[in-house]
Design an enzyme around this catalytic site. Structure first.
Site, PDB file in Angstrom:
ATOM      1  N   GLN A  16      -5.169  -1.457   9.554  1.00  0.00           N
ATOM      2  CA  GLN A  16      -5.066  -2.788   8.943  1.00  0.00           C
ATOM      3  C   GLN A  16      -5.713  -3.845   9.839  1.00  0.00           C
ATOM      4  O   GLN A  16      -5.459  -3.892  11.037  1.00  0.00           O
ATOM      5  CB  GLN A  16      -3.577  -3.115   8.690  1.00  0.00           C
TER       6      GLN A  16
ATOM      7  N   LYS B 170       0.840  -1.207   0.000  1.00  0.00           N
ATOM      8  CA  LYS B 170       0.000   0.000   0.000  1.00  0.00           C
ATOM      9  C   LYS B 170       0.870   1.250   0.000  1.00  0.00           C
ATOM     10  O   LYS B 170       0.622   2.199  -0.734  1.00  0.00           O
ATOM     11  CB  LYS B 170      -0.921   0.000   1.233  1.00  0.00           C
TER      12      LYS B 170
ATOM     13  N   ASP C 105     -11.567   2.721   3.959  1.00  0.00           N
ATOM     14  CA  ASP C 105     -11.997   1.323   3.875  1.00  0.00           C
ATOM     15  C   ASP C 105     -13.498   1.194   3.652  1.00  0.00           C
ATOM     16  O   ASP C 105     -13.987   0.105   3.328  1.00  0.00           O
ATOM     17  CB  ASP C 105     -11.678   0.606   5.195  1.00  0.00           C
TER      18      ASP C 105
HETATM   19  N1  GUN Z   1      -7.032  -6.741   5.825  1.00  0.00           N
HETATM   20  C1  GUN Z   1      -7.246  -7.441   4.690  1.00  0.00           C
HETATM   21  N2  GUN Z   1      -7.925  -6.689   3.793  1.00  0.00           N
HETATM   22  C2  GUN Z   1      -8.139  -5.492   4.382  1.00  0.00           C
HETATM   23  C3  GUN Z   1      -8.773  -4.284   3.947  1.00  0.00           C
HETATM   24  O1  GUN Z   1      -9.310  -4.161   2.851  1.00  0.00           O
HETATM   25  N3  GUN Z   1      -8.774  -3.260   4.837  1.00  0.00           N
HETATM   26  C4  GUN Z   1      -8.219  -3.374   6.082  1.00  0.00           C
HETATM   27  N4  GUN Z   1      -8.273  -2.313   6.888  1.00  0.00           N
HETATM   28  N5  GUN Z   1      -7.619  -4.464   6.500  1.00  0.00           N
HETATM   29  C5  GUN Z   1      -7.575  -5.517   5.650  1.00  0.00           C
END
Ligand code: GUN
Length: 280
Positions: free
Chosen positions: A96, A52, A119
């Site tokens: 996350q 990311k 998100d």
């Molecule tokens: N963990 C796995 N996929 C995601 C996501 O799309 N957002 C977040 N915050 N954590 C994740």
């Protein structure tokens, strides 16, 4: 058969976003900022967060990762989120998941300012999506949606089957496809005769985390099959779809890896830019 190249589509999207960030920089003399909070040292989360950050930098966003040890107090995390909510240089906040057990996920999500919730997990954004109002849309479903639209721009009347009902995937995906006038079925672990549900589908989105669950004889000829699964096996990563078999019947299919994954990250950047634009 169309092999949906998520890597290529994500690269195209990132290029467009890069140009957009340049334009925003000219207009506002600042760039959108993404802050990711990472708690603990789970390997998959570390990898996701690194990707990311790399992609955010590539398109010219201001990017920051805040790392906490597994044992961090919930209070410290909530205070940090409140500080980021007030920080004008932060357009998007992502915590996350999964979180350590002693930290309340709901509390964390609800502390994020909905206008910075990249998100799309805050109840306000979940409500916005199901009401058809403006707001952040979860990155993975948004990525899947863009890939489906590439293959089939007109989804009116199509029968779409979600496998999995998570907030992050199945439920949000269902809302997006409903807005496109699909007839949507959400299936899950208690669904009776999943095979029959899948056989009726024009579009299947598999997000359950069961390796190669969807078999060749579960899929109607000419269906579009989107595989969100990432399962570790001895032969490497495989999805929730038995790729070889299904690719012989489907009209279009996403591979794992190189399908949905890269689009998820590109959509996170897109969401960050959208949050910036809405707040300026
Ligand atoms: N963990 C796995 N996929 C995601 C996501 O799309 N957002 C977040 N915050 N954590 C994740």
């Amino acid at each position: 058969m169309i092999l949906i190249d998520g890597k290529k589509e994500a690269a195209k999207l990132r290029e467009d976003l890069k140009q957009e960030v340049l334009g925003l920089k000219k207009k506002f003399n600042k760039v959108p900022g993404l802050t990711v909070i990472l708690i603990g040292d789970m390997a998959p989360s570390q990898i996701y967060v690194r990707n990311k950050e790399k992609s955010a930098n590539e398109v010219g966003l201001k990017s920051e990762v805040i790392k906490y040890p597994e044992a961090i107090e919930e209070k410290t995390v909530l205070e940090k989120i409140e500080e980021l909510n007030k920080d004008q240089t932060v357009s998007g906040i992502l915590v996350q998941l999964p979180l350590p057990k002693h930290i309340d996920k709901q509390k964390v999500i609800e502390t994020i300012d909905p206008s910075k919730d990249v998100d799309g997990l805050h109840p306000m954004n979940v409500g916005n999506l199901s009401s058809g109002y403006q707001g952040s849309i979860p990155c993975t479903p948004l990525g899947c949606y863009l890939l489906i639209k590439k293959v089939e721009p007109n989804l009116t009347g199509k029968k779409a089957v979600m496998i999995g009902r998570s907030n992050l995937n199945g439920k949000a995906m269902a809302q997006l496809l409903l807005q496109e006038d699909c007839t949507v079925t959400i299936t899950h672990s208690k669904t009776k005769n999943l095979k029959a549900e899948c056989l009726a589908a024009d579009i299947i989105v598999a997000a359950v985390g069961i390796k190669e669950l969807v078999k060749g004889d579960w899929v109607k000829k000419d269906a579009i099959v989107i595989d969100v699964g990432i399962n570790k096996t001895d032969k490497g990563l495989v999805g929730d779809v038995a790729f070889e078999e299904v690719s012989r019947v489907a009209k279009a299919i996403t591979p794992v890896p190189g399908g949905v994954g890269p689009m998820t990250i590109a959509c996170l950047l897109k969401n960050t830019i959208e949050c910036f634009k809405r707040s300026n």
